[in-house]
Design a protein around this motif. Structure first.
Motif, PDB file in Angstrom:
ATOM      1  N   ALA A  20       0.831  -1.208   0.000  1.00 56.65           N
ATOM      2  CA  ALA A  20       0.000   0.000   0.000  1.00 56.65           C
ATOM      3  C   ALA A  20       0.865   1.257   0.000  1.00 56.65           C
ATOM      4  N   ARG A  21       1.980   1.209   0.736  1.00 58.73           N
ATOM      5  CA  ARG A  21       2.879   2.366   0.784  1.00 58.73           C
ATOM      6  C   ARG A  21       3.508   2.626  -0.576  1.00 58.73           C
ATOM      7  N   ILE A  22       3.863   1.563  -1.271  1.00 58.11           N
ATOM      8  CA  ILE A  22       4.438   1.699  -2.618  1.00 58.11           C
ATOM      9  C   ILE A  22       3.416   2.307  -3.576  1.00 58.11           C
ATOM     10  N   VAL A  23       2.191   1.797  -3.537  1.00 54.11           N
ATOM     11  CA  VAL A  23       1.146   2.292  -4.438  1.00 54.11           C
ATOM     12  C   VAL A  23       0.805   3.748  -4.129  1.00 54.11           C
ATOM     13  N   ASP A  24       0.691   4.078  -2.847  1.00 57.08           N
ATOM     14  CA  ASP A  24       0.378   5.461  -2.465  1.00 57.08           C
ATOM     15  C   ASP A  24       1.460   6.423  -2.952  1.00 57.08           C
ATOM     16  N   ALA A  25       2.721   6.031  -2.786  1.00 61.20           N
ATOM     17  CA  ALA A  25       3.825   6.893  -3.227  1.00 61.20           C
ATOM     18  C   ALA A  25       3.807   7.054  -4.744  1.00 61.20           C
ATOM     19  N   ALA A  26       3.619   5.948  -5.455  1.00 61.31           N
ATOM     20  CA  ALA A  26       3.577   5.997  -6.916  1.00 61.31           C
ATOM     21  C   ALA A  26       2.406   6.850  -7.398  1.00 61.31           C
ATOM     22  N   ASN A  27       1.274   6.697  -6.759  1.00 60.52           N
ATOM     23  CA  ASN A  27       0.081   7.456  -7.118  1.00 60.52           C
ATOM     24  C   ASN A  27       0.342   8.954  -7.005  1.00 60.52           C
ATOM     25  N   GLN A  28       0.928   9.376  -5.889  1.00 61.33           N
ATOM     26  CA  GLN A  28       1.193  10.796  -5.675  1.00 61.33           C
ATOM     27  C   GLN A  28       2.212  11.333  -6.658  1.00 61.33           C
ATOM     28  N   LEU A  29       3.287  10.577  -6.879  1.00 62.33           N
ATOM     29  CA  LEU A  29       4.327  11.022  -7.796  1.00 62.33           C
ATOM     30  C   LEU A  29       3.812  11.120  -9.236  1.00 62.33           C
ATOM     31  N   MET A  30       3.040  10.113  -9.657  1.00 61.54           N
ATOM     32  CA  MET A  30       2.520  10.107 -11.026  1.00 61.54           C
ATOM     33  C   MET A  30       1.483  11.199 -11.228  1.00 61.54           C
ATOM     34  N   TYR A  31       0.773  11.559 -10.166  1.00 66.99           N
ATOM     35  CA  TYR A  31      -0.201  12.647 -10.241  1.00 66.99           C
ATOM     36  C   TYR A  31       0.523  13.980 -10.410  1.00 66.99           C
ATOM     37  N   GLU A  32       1.603  14.168  -9.663  1.00 68.36           N
ATOM     38  CA  GLU A  32       2.306  15.440  -9.690  1.00 68.36           C
ATOM     39  C   GLU A  32       3.253  15.573 -10.890  1.00 68.36           C
ATOM     40  N   ARG A  33       3.951  14.473 -11.244  1.00 64.42           N
ATOM     41  CA  ARG A  33       4.981  14.547 -12.278  1.00 64.42           C
ATOM     42  C   ARG A  33       4.549  13.960 -13.615  1.00 64.42           C
ATOM     43  N   GLY A  34       3.583  13.035 -13.567  1.00 66.07           N
ATOM     44  CA  GLY A  34       3.219  12.272 -14.753  1.00 66.07           C
ATOM     45  C   GLY A  34       3.851  10.896 -14.700  1.00 66.07           C
ATOM     46  N   VAL A  35       3.326   9.989 -15.490  1.00 61.43           N
ATOM     47  CA  VAL A  35       3.809   8.606 -15.491  1.00 61.43           C
ATOM     48  C   VAL A  35       5.231   8.516 -16.031  1.00 61.43           C
ATOM     49  N   ALA A  36       5.475   9.145 -17.164  1.00 59.05           N
ATOM     50  CA  ALA A  36       6.779   9.019 -17.821  1.00 59.05           C
ATOM     51  C   ALA A  36       7.913   9.545 -16.957  1.00 59.05           C
ATOM     52  N   ALA A  37       7.654  10.605 -16.194  1.00 59.96           N
ATOM     53  CA  ALA A  37       8.710  11.236 -15.395  1.00 59.96           C
ATOM     54  C   ALA A  37       8.918  10.573 -14.044  1.00 59.96           C
ATOM     55  N   THR A  38       8.114   9.592 -13.723  1.00 61.48           N
ATOM     56  CA  THR A  38       8.239   8.895 -12.444  1.00 61.48           C
ATOM     57  C   THR A  38       8.945   7.565 -12.643  1.00 61.48           C
ATOM     58  N   THR A  39      10.064   7.372 -11.976  1.00 62.72           N
ATOM     59  CA  THR A  39      10.821   6.129 -12.088  1.00 62.72           C
ATOM     60  C   THR A  39      10.581   5.256 -10.858  1.00 62.72           C
ATOM     61  N   LEU A  40      10.928   3.987 -10.982  1.00 57.98           N
ATOM     62  CA  LEU A  40      10.820   3.097  -9.825  1.00 57.98           C
ATOM     63  C   LEU A  40      11.763   3.534  -8.708  1.00 57.98           C
ATOM     64  N   ALA A  41      12.889   4.117  -9.072  1.00 57.13           N
ATOM     65  CA  ALA A  41      13.808   4.645  -8.063  1.00 57.13           C
ATOM     66  C   ALA A  41      13.139   5.772  -7.270  1.00 57.13           C
ATOM     67  N   ASP A  42      12.374   6.622  -7.979  1.00 58.30           N
ATOM     68  CA  ASP A  42      11.640   7.690  -7.301  1.00 58.30           C
ATOM     69  C   ASP A  42      10.638   7.097  -6.311  1.00 58.30           C
ATOM     70  N   VAL A  43       9.948   6.064  -6.762  1.00 59.29           N
ATOM     71  CA  VAL A  43       8.931   5.425  -5.922  1.00 59.29           C
ATOM     72  C   VAL A  43       9.576   4.790  -4.687  1.00 59.29           C
ATOM     73  N   GLN A  53      11.911  -5.112  -2.321  1.00 59.78           N
ATOM     74  CA  GLN A  53      10.533  -4.991  -1.835  1.00 59.78           C
ATOM     75  C   GLN A  53       9.585  -4.585  -2.959  1.00 59.78           C
ATOM     76  N   VAL A  54      10.018  -3.640  -3.793  1.00 59.51           N
ATOM     77  CA  VAL A  54       9.167  -3.215  -4.910  1.00 59.51           C
ATOM     78  C   VAL A  54       8.922  -4.374  -5.860  1.00 59.51           C
ATOM     79  N   TYR A  55       9.994  -5.090  -6.219  1.00 58.41           N
ATOM     80  CA  TYR A  55       9.844  -6.183  -7.180  1.00 58.41           C
ATOM     81  C   TYR A  55       9.163  -7.410  -6.570  1.00 58.41           C
ATOM     82  N   GLN A  56       9.108  -7.471  -5.276  1.00 53.07           N
ATOM     83  CA  GLN A  56       8.353  -8.541  -4.625  1.00 53.07           C
ATOM     84  C   GLN A  56       6.860  -8.387  -4.891  1.00 53.07           C
ATOM     85  N   HIS A  57       6.431  -7.138  -5.036  1.00 50.55           N
ATOM     86  CA  HIS A  57       5.003  -6.863  -5.224  1.00 50.55           C
ATOM     87  C   HIS A  57       4.624  -6.537  -6.669  1.00 50.55           C
ATOM     88  N   PHE A  58       5.578  -6.019  -7.446  1.00 53.05           N
ATOM     89  CA  PHE A  58       5.270  -5.606  -8.822  1.00 53.05           C
ATOM     90  C   PHE A  58       6.391  -6.063  -9.752  1.00 53.05           C
TER      91      PHE A  58
END
Length: 205
Positions: A20-43, A53-58
């Motif tokens: 849930a923490r990963i998804v929430d962070a990704a959601n906020q970053l993609m909302y503010e920056r856009g999908v293309a500008a958001t990397t997994l490192a950012d998340v 941990q990220v690759y365990q879930h996605f």
């Protein structure tokens, strides 16, 4: 395998919280920056998680994006369902407009519609969610007809599409100009079209 590309398994409470923490962070970053500008490192940095941990879930970024779409679509549906169920008059639509415009004004209209901003970037977006949102608008307009707020010849579907188009277009214009005035103006025009079908007995008109 699950829809997000990971193996199906029952998550522990700790694992569920991490996901849930990963998804929430990704959601906020993609909302503010856009999908293309958001990397997994950012998340990872925003969610304070490790690469494993990220690759365990996605399985990859696409899988995470799909989860963000589902989460955001459900949030938008829940919000619109709650707001539109309260609409019992034309004044109710004005209050709905005011709430949306005021919330968007808090960020000077910078990020646009939560669901539409994703749809503008990627082709694989949630059309079911869009259709469901449109149905809620249709239901709200039909309810006004049932209450004799609108005339019986009002085309619920056409008026609902007009409202939804004004909402999406208004978000886009507000984002482009960093000003919510175009959003309010677009919604005002759509509500004025509703008002054109108002009955004489509607005291809220």
């Amino acid at each position: 395998m699950t829809a997000d590309g990971t193996s199906a398994r029952r998550l522990t409470p700790k694992g569920a919280a991490t996901r849930a923490r990963i998804v929430d962070a990704a959601n906020q970053l993609m909302y503010e920056r856009g999908v293309a500008a958001t990397t997994l490192a950012d998340v990872r940095a925003a969610s304070a998680t490790s690469k494993s941990q990220v690759y365990q879930h996605f399985a990859d970024k696409d899988a995470l994006v799909k989860e963000v779409i589902e989460t955001r679509a459900e949030d938008v549906l829940t919000q619109q369902r709650r707001r539109l169920r309260r609409v019992e008059s034309l004044r109710g639509f004005e209050l709905w407009r005011d709430e949306l415009v005021e919330r968007n004004a808090l960020r000077d209209g910078a990020y646009g519609c939560p669901l539409g901003s994703l749809a503008n970037e990627i082709a694989d977006h949630n059309e079911d969610a869009r259709r469901a949102i449109a149905a809620h608008f249709d239901d709200a307009v039909e309810r006004l007809k049932t209450r004799s707020v609108l005339r019986s010849d009002a085309d619920s579907r056409a008026l609902a599409i007009g409202l939804l188009s004004a909402l999406q277009g208004g978000y886009l214009l507000a984002k482009a100009s960093r000003d919510v005035y175009p959003m309010r103006a677009a919604l005002d025009m759509a509500i004025a079209q509703l008002r054109a079908y108002a009955t004489e007995t509607d005291s809220s008109a």
